[in-house]
Design an enzyme around this catalytic site. Structure first.
Site, PDB file in Angstrom:
ATOM      1  N   ASP A  25      13.812  83.883  59.494  1.00 50.25           N
ATOM      2  CA  ASP A  25      12.576  83.168  59.143  1.00 50.25           C
ATOM      3  C   ASP A  25      12.313  83.025  57.639  1.00 50.25           C
ATOM      4  OD1 ASP A  25      12.460  83.375  61.869  1.00 50.25           O
ATOM      5  OD2 ASP A  25      10.588  84.488  61.971  1.00 50.25           O
ATOM      6  N   LYS A 130      12.859  79.813  67.298  1.00 49.07           N
ATOM      7  CA  LYS A 130      12.325  80.816  68.226  1.00 49.07           C
ATOM      8  C   LYS A 130      10.800  80.740  68.277  1.00 49.07           C
ATOM      9  CE  LYS A 130      12.402  84.537  64.738  1.00 49.07           C
ATOM     10  NZ  LYS A 130      10.962  84.780  64.651  1.00 49.07           N
ATOM     11  N   CYS A 163       9.011  89.997  62.253  1.00 48.83           N
ATOM     12  CA  CYS A 163      10.135  89.330  62.921  1.00 48.83           C
ATOM     13  C   CYS A 163      11.474  90.019  62.704  1.00 48.83           C
ATOM     14  CB  CYS A 163      10.188  87.870  62.498  1.00 48.83           C
ATOM     15  SG  CYS A 163       8.776  86.954  63.162  1.00 48.83           S
TER      16      CYS A 163
HETATM   17  N1  TIU Z   1       8.598  85.827  60.654  1.00 53.41           N
HETATM   18  C1  TIU Z   1       7.586  86.678  60.805  1.00 53.41           C
HETATM   19  O1  TIU Z   1       7.682  87.825  60.435  1.00 53.41           O
HETATM   20  N2  TIU Z   1       6.401  86.164  61.337  1.00 53.41           N
HETATM   21  C2  TIU Z   1       5.161  86.638  61.045  1.00 53.41           C
HETATM   22  O2  TIU Z   1       4.155  86.176  61.577  1.00 53.41           O
HETATM   23  N3  TIU Z   1       5.074  87.647  60.111  1.00 53.41           N
HETATM   24  C3  TIU Z   1       3.953  88.199  59.576  1.00 53.41           C
HETATM   25  O3  TIU Z   1       4.078  89.187  58.855  1.00 53.41           O
HETATM   26  N4  TIU Z   1       2.775  87.655  59.826  1.00 53.41           N
END
Ligand code: TIU
Length: 230
Positions: A25, A130, A163
């Site tokens: 991500d 995802k 994530c």
């Molecule tokens: N990619 C991921 O970690 N999504 C989140 O929403 N992370 C947060 O720390 N909010």
């Protein structure tokens, strides 16, 4: 051939022929102002150090001709894959699907959903979209890894305790050997990053290993130079 990496809590064995890099991500929606991370009230600048470290990991794995995967946390434009609970939780400035400065928040194809330029996928690198925090839930990641006989995953990405950790736990439960590169991951909460690194490697690598970028670099140096020469 197995490469040994100086890691915590003990040496990590990386099989060159069956290891992939997975970057979680590294999207504008988490790293840049105006996206999902900022809408949740976070200081997105805290994640910036991970960009250069992930870019370095990409260069290393590409030079070694080892597989690279990228994930993106995104939803369909009609939000049919976004649980109501995820969209309505809390009181964010913008909710998933709302129009923001980088397009609709966390929606596939919008500018904010893109991976930042320095970590952009190269031709042939698998991109896994995802809907959840973990990359195995409702994706074909497991199928892809099995088809490519990958047993070992090296992780970078954001955020450490959301994530990245969720995916690493999912992978660990599925039998993958997992290594998180310390400089290649960041959290909006520095103390959460440190706690996550500690949790992963506690109890004899209960979730996996962590190692510094320089340790990974040092162990793969030989393979980088031989691949480049070849
Ligand atoms: N990619 C991921 O970690 N999504 C989140 O929403 N992370 C947060 O720390 N909010």
């Amino acid at each position: 051939m197995i490469v040994r990496i100086d890691a915590e809590p003990f040496v990590f064995r990386l099989p060159l022929g069956s290891t992939a890099l997975i970057l979680i991500d590294m999207q504008k929606d988490f790293l840049d102002p105006g996206g999902f991370g900022a809408a949740l009230g976070n200081d997105v600048s805290r994640l910036q150090p991970a960009v250069a470290a992930c870019a370095r990991l990409l260069a290393i794995f590409r030079a070694c001709k080892m597989p690279v995967l990228h994930t993106r946390e995104v939803h369909r434009p009609d939000l049919s894959d976004c649980p109501v609970s995820k969209r309505t939780r809390g009181n964010p400035a913008l909710r998933i699907g709302d129009d923001g400065p980088m397009g609709r928040v966390l929606i596939a194809g919008e500018p904010g959903a893109a991976i930042v330029a320095d970590c952009a996928p190269a031709y042939g690198e698998r991109v896994i979209d995802k809907p959840g925090k973990g990359a195995f839930y409702n994706t074909d990641l497991a199928t892809y890894l099995a088809a490519h006989q990958i047993t070992t995953l090296v992780f970078g990405g954001v955020t450490t305790e959301v994530c990245v950790q969720t995916t690493m736990r999912e992978a660990n439960d599925r039998g993958y050997e997992c290594l998180l590169v310390e400089e290649a991951t960041e959290s909006y909460f520095p103390e959460f990053k440190q706690a996550t690194l500690a949790m992963i490697r506690a109890q004899g690598a209960i979730v996996g290993w962590t190692a510094s970028l320089s340790a990974v670099e040092k162990s793969l140096e030989h393979c980088m130079s031989s691949s480049t020469a070849g």
